[in-house]
Scaffold this active site. Sequence first.
Site, PDB file in Angstrom:
ATOM      1  CG  ASP A  39      35.546   6.589  24.319  1.00 57.93           C
ATOM      2  OD1 ASP A  39      35.416   7.434  23.402  1.00 57.93           O
ATOM      3  OD2 ASP A  39      36.454   5.739  24.329  1.00 57.93           O
ATOM      4  N   GLY A  40      33.909   9.920  24.345  1.00 63.29           N
ATOM      5  CA  GLY A  40      34.446  11.281  24.368  1.00 63.29           C
ATOM      6  C   GLY A  40      35.711  11.465  23.534  1.00 63.29           C
ATOM      7  CG  HIS A 131      54.351  36.647  23.369  1.00 68.46           C
ATOM      8  ND1 HIS A 131      53.923  37.924  23.632  1.00 68.46           N
ATOM      9  CD2 HIS A 131      55.245  36.336  24.337  1.00 68.46           C
ATOM     10  CE1 HIS A 131      54.521  38.359  24.726  1.00 68.46           C
ATOM     11  NE2 HIS A 131      55.327  37.423  25.166  1.00 68.46           N
ATOM     12  CG  ASP A 169      54.563  44.601  26.917  1.00 64.77           C
ATOM     13  OD1 ASP A 169      55.081  44.724  25.794  1.00 64.77           O
ATOM     14  OD2 ASP A 169      53.720  43.726  27.190  1.00 64.77           O
ATOM     15  CE  LYS A 192      52.692  43.547  30.392  1.00 65.91           C
ATOM     16  NZ  LYS A 192      51.951  42.871  29.304  1.00 65.91           N
ATOM     17  CG  ASP A 218      50.197  43.932  23.307  1.00 67.67           C
ATOM     18  OD1 ASP A 218      51.245  43.340  22.997  1.00 67.67           O
ATOM     19  OD2 ASP A 218      49.769  43.983  24.473  1.00 67.67           O
ATOM     20  CB  THR A 223      42.969  39.488  31.438  1.00 67.27           C
ATOM     21  OG1 THR A 223      44.171  40.257  31.631  1.00 67.27           O
ATOM     22  CG2 THR A 223      43.276  38.013  31.613  1.00 67.27           C
ATOM     23  N   GLY A 225      44.211  43.488  30.885  1.00 70.46           N
ATOM     24  CA  GLY A 225      44.919  44.177  31.972  1.00 70.46           C
ATOM     25  C   GLY A 225      46.014  45.087  31.423  1.00 70.46           C
ATOM     26  CB  THR A 226      48.495  44.542  28.721  1.00 71.21           C
ATOM     27  OG1 THR A 226      48.992  43.363  29.362  1.00 71.21           O
ATOM     28  CG2 THR A 226      49.624  45.282  28.048  1.00 71.21           C
TER      29      THR A 226
END
Length: 306
Positions: A39-40, A131, A169, A192, A218, A223, A225-226
Site C-alpha cells: 500500500d506504499g 542555515h 546576504d 539581498k 554561503d 535555486t 537566485g542568490t
Amino acid sequence: MNPTDVCLLSGTAHPALGESLSQVLGVPLAKRILDRFPDGELRVHLEEDVRGRDVFLLQSVCAPVGDHVLELLLLADACRRSGAARITAVLPYFAYARQDRREGSGDPLGAAVLARTLGEAVDRIVTVDLHSPAIEGSFPVPMEHVSAMPLLQQHLGTAGGQRVVVSPDVGGLKRAERFARELGAPVAVVHKSRLSGAEVKAGGLVGDVQGASPIIVDDMISTAGTIEAAVHVLLDQGCAPHITVCATHGLFVGPARDRLAKLPLERVVITDSLPPPADLPVPLETASIAPLLADTVRRLHADGAA
Ligand code: R5P
C-alpha cells in the site's frame, strides 16, 4: 572503533555518503531492510542486533523530506525497541532550516517542528552548517553543530592572487567573516532581499571588490537566485572575472541549472552532504564531509564510552 560497540546505520537518502563514512570509520554499515508495503507504507526492519550498542543513524534530510524523516523516525524507533544503548542521528543536511522564523501570523515555525520531531526520537543530533545556528535551541536533545567551512577552505587552496570573500546576504555575514579571517582576505557583503521562494533582488554592496577575485560563501545553493544576484552586483562593481562559489549544501533545484549556466563562474565548490546533482553546467568540485563526520562520530562515541 570497535564495530561490536558501535553500529552505523544509513537511511536511503544518500547511500554513497553512508558508504564513504563506513569506509573512513572502518565500521561496516548495519544490514537493514528499507522498502515499502504494497500500500506504499515504508517498511523498516533491522537485520542486525543493536542491543547495548552506540547507534549512529545517518540520514540527509533532503527531498522527499517527508519520506526521509519518517524513515529516520522508524529506524530510530526500531533501534530503541531493540535495546540500543544510545541513538545519534547524523543529519548532514537539515531541511526546513530556512523556516526558522515566521514571516507573519498564520505561518508555522518549520525548523522548530522538524527539530522537535527528530529530537524526540533520538538521544543526540549531529548536523552540518545549519542555515541558522539558533535552531539548536529547538532541539530537545544535545546537538553537535559541525562546520564544513574549514574543509571548503582547504579544498580551495591558497592560490588565486588578490581575493575577497563575499557574503551574498547580510544573514551570512558572520560565516563569510570567519572564512575571510582564515584566508587573510577582506570581506564584502551584498544586500539581498527575497521576493519569493525562487526570486531575490540584490541591492548595494558594502566593501571593495574592484580588481579582486571574489569567493562567494554561503550555506546552500538552492535555486541559485542568490548566487546569480550576487555575481551581477560583483561584476557591476568591477571585480576580476575569476569568481568562485563555496557552499556546504548543493541542492540545485528549479531554475538553478539555467541560472548557473549563464554565469561566468570559475569554480563551484560544495560538499557531498547531499546526493550529487546530475550534469550540472558548472565547474563543480566536491569535498567529502565523510572524514569530518567520522571525526565527530569517533569523538561522540569516546565521550559516551568514557
Ligand atoms: C539564505 O539565506 C541562504 O543562506 C541561501 O543564500 C539561500 O537559501 C540560497 O537559496 P537560492 O539558491 O534559492 O537563492
